[in-house]
Design a protein around this motif. Structure first.
Motif, mmCIF file in Angstrom:
data_model
loop_
_atom_site.group_PDB
_atom_site.id
_atom_site.type_symbol
_atom_site.label_atom_id
_atom_site.label_comp_id
_atom_site.label_asym_id
_atom_site.label_seq_id
_atom_site.Cartn_x
_atom_site.Cartn_y
_atom_site.Cartn_z
ATOM 1 N N GLY A 56 0.802 -1.216 0.000
ATOM 2 C CA GLY A 56 0.000 0.000 0.000
ATOM 3 C C GLY A 56 0.836 1.268 0.000
ATOM 4 O O GLY A 56 0.570 2.211 -0.747
ATOM 5 N N ARG A 114 6.901 1.373 2.547
ATOM 6 C CA ARG A 114 7.084 -0.085 2.619
ATOM 7 C C ARG A 114 7.785 -0.589 1.357
ATOM 8 O O ARG A 114 8.640 -1.471 1.420
ATOM 9 N N MET A 140 -4.385 2.695 -1.797
ATOM 10 C CA MET A 140 -5.400 1.898 -1.104
ATOM 11 C C MET A 140 -6.625 1.598 -1.964
ATOM 12 O O MET A 140 -7.091 2.462 -2.704
ATOM 13 N N ARG A 167 0.900 -9.718 -2.512
ATOM 14 C CA ARG A 167 0.558 -8.488 -1.785
ATOM 15 C C ARG A 167 1.100 -8.609 -0.370
ATOM 16 O O ARG A 167 0.887 -9.616 0.306
ATOM 17 N N THR A 219 -1.276 -4.404 5.303
ATOM 18 C CA THR A 219 -1.689 -4.398 6.705
ATOM 19 C C THR A 219 -3.178 -4.725 6.760
ATOM 20 O O THR A 219 -3.886 -4.610 5.747
ATOM 21 N N MET A 275 -8.326 -4.254 2.207
ATOM 22 C CA MET A 275 -9.044 -3.603 1.114
ATOM 23 C C MET A 275 -8.568 -3.914 -0.314
ATOM 24 O O MET A 275 -8.961 -3.205 -1.236
ATOM 25 N N GLU A 276 -7.723 -4.927 -0.516
ATOM 26 C CA GLU A 276 -7.232 -5.203 -1.883
ATOM 27 C C GLU A 276 -7.139 -6.669 -2.282
ATOM 28 O O GLU A 276 -7.241 -7.005 -3.478
HETATM 29 C C1 R1P Z 1 -6.083 1.014 5.077
HETATM 30 O O1 R1P Z 1 -5.453 1.603 6.129
HETATM 31 C C2 R1P Z 1 -5.099 0.435 4.094
HETATM 32 O O2 R1P Z 1 -4.212 -0.473 4.784
HETATM 33 C C3 R1P Z 1 -4.348 -1.799 4.294
HETATM 34 C C4 R1P Z 1 -5.710 -1.772 3.614
HETATM 35 O O3 R1P Z 1 -5.865 -2.832 2.718
HETATM 36 C C5 R1P Z 1 -5.790 -0.389 3.018
HETATM 37 O O4 R1P Z 1 -5.098 -0.279 1.809
HETATM 38 O O5 R1P Z 1 -3.312 -2.254 3.455
HETATM 39 P P1 R1P Z 1 -1.959 -1.465 3.067
HETATM 40 O O6 R1P Z 1 -1.212 -1.208 4.356
HETATM 41 O O7 R1P Z 1 -1.200 -2.358 2.148
HETATM 42 O O8 R1P Z 1 -2.370 -0.163 2.389
#
Ligand code: R1P
Ligand code: URA
Length: 269
Positions: free
Chosen positions: A14, A18, A60, A84, A87, A209-210
């Motif tokens: 995301g 990272r 995101m 992927r 978080t 969310m992905e």
């Molecule tokens: C939300 O805070 C984000 O964090 C999580 C969710 O899927 C959303 O994208 O993943 P990332 O840390 O990879 O962005």
């Protein structure tokens, strides 16, 4: 990016921070090519153990993952592997913060059904929208088994035997309503939603969310894509306990290293 700019072995995260952290493990004797797009995608392409790899920060949500999978597939020849590393929130008692969740049992998908809220569109309207289910819960989509198994082995190898929680993930179209966060400022009709999610997906451990879109597009692609996902559990939604900042950074770094090792080792045929 154009044809050839991305490796067949891809990690997607995301945040740009990272992605940078993971690229720090690239072979320093070889060139790393970096690209930042005006839409917020940040890409590092280089080598790890002499194998060409790319790390892409996408931001995101499901639309960004849709862009990432389709557009990378369009400019890469041959088979692809994608992991992927994100978080998430833990939604089971055995998914505490500071563990890494491996979505080896796949990902579910929950999206808000706007037609269940049409009574709020016009004052005085008598539409029967409440008869509709406010959230649509899709069937589970599987992860690539071989890639997930290798990923679990490498995370345990670097972070320790008790670092991983296995199970399924649930991707949501919102951080808020469809992840059962209650907000009195909006009509969300989501009280008890985590229980409904567990009824639908008994081994669901996490929400984010992905991941579902990655798994779904990998299965629906007419060209080969292997996909897996692991996520750092940053909070447990049942007891409201939260990870500390130092642990997030350590898990992004060491878990990111395990993800990089995995994407470099997976067989592509
Ligand atoms: C939300 O805070 C984000 O964090 C999580 C969710 O899927 C959303 O994208 O993943 P990332 O840390 O990879 O962005
Ligand atoms: N990301 C999410 O989408 N949900 C959480 O609870 C934590 C991170």
């Amino acid at each position: 990016l154009k044809h050839g700019d991305l490796a067949n072995r891809l990690i997607t995260v995301g945040s740009a921070g990272r992605a940078k952290m993971i690229s720090n493990y690239f072979d320093q004797s070889k060139e790393t090519v970096t690209h930042t797009s005006s839409r917020g995608f940040v890409t590092y392409t280089g080598y790890y153990n002499d194998v060409r790899v790319s790390v892409v920060a996408i931001g995101m949500g499901i639309s960004m993952m849709d862009f990432f999978v389709r557009e990378s597939r369009a400019i890469i020849d041959g088979p692809i592997a994608m992991i992927r590393y994100g978080t998430c929130g833990g939604i089971a008692t055995d998914a505490p913060h500071s563990k890494i969740a491996l979505a080896n049992k796949g990902s579910g998908y929950i999206i808000r059904n706007p037609d269940a809220f049409t009574q709020y569109y016009h004052s005085g309207s008598n539409t029967q929208s409440h008869q509709q289910n406010p959230y649509h819960v899709a069937q589970m989509c599987p992860a690539d088994e071989e890639l997930s198994t290798l990923l679990g082995k490498n995370i345990r190898g670097i972070l320790g035997p008790d670092s991983v929680v296995e199970g399924s993930n649930v991707t949501a179209d919102s951080f808020y309503c469809s992840q059962a966060r209650i907000d009195d400022r909006f009509h969300d009709d989501n009280v008890g939603l985590i229980n409904k999610i567990h009824q639908h997906y008994p081994d669901a451990k996490t929400m984010e969310m992905e991941t579902f879109i990655l798994f779904h597009l990998a299965k629906c692609c007419t060209l080969p894509i292997k996909a897996a996902a692991a996520t750092i559990i940053v909070a447990n939604r049942l007891d409201n306990s939260v990870i500390d900042e130092e642990t997030i950074v350590r898990l992004e770094d060491q878990g990111g290293h395990a993800v990089l090792k995995t994407i470099s080792e997976i067989k592509l045929e």
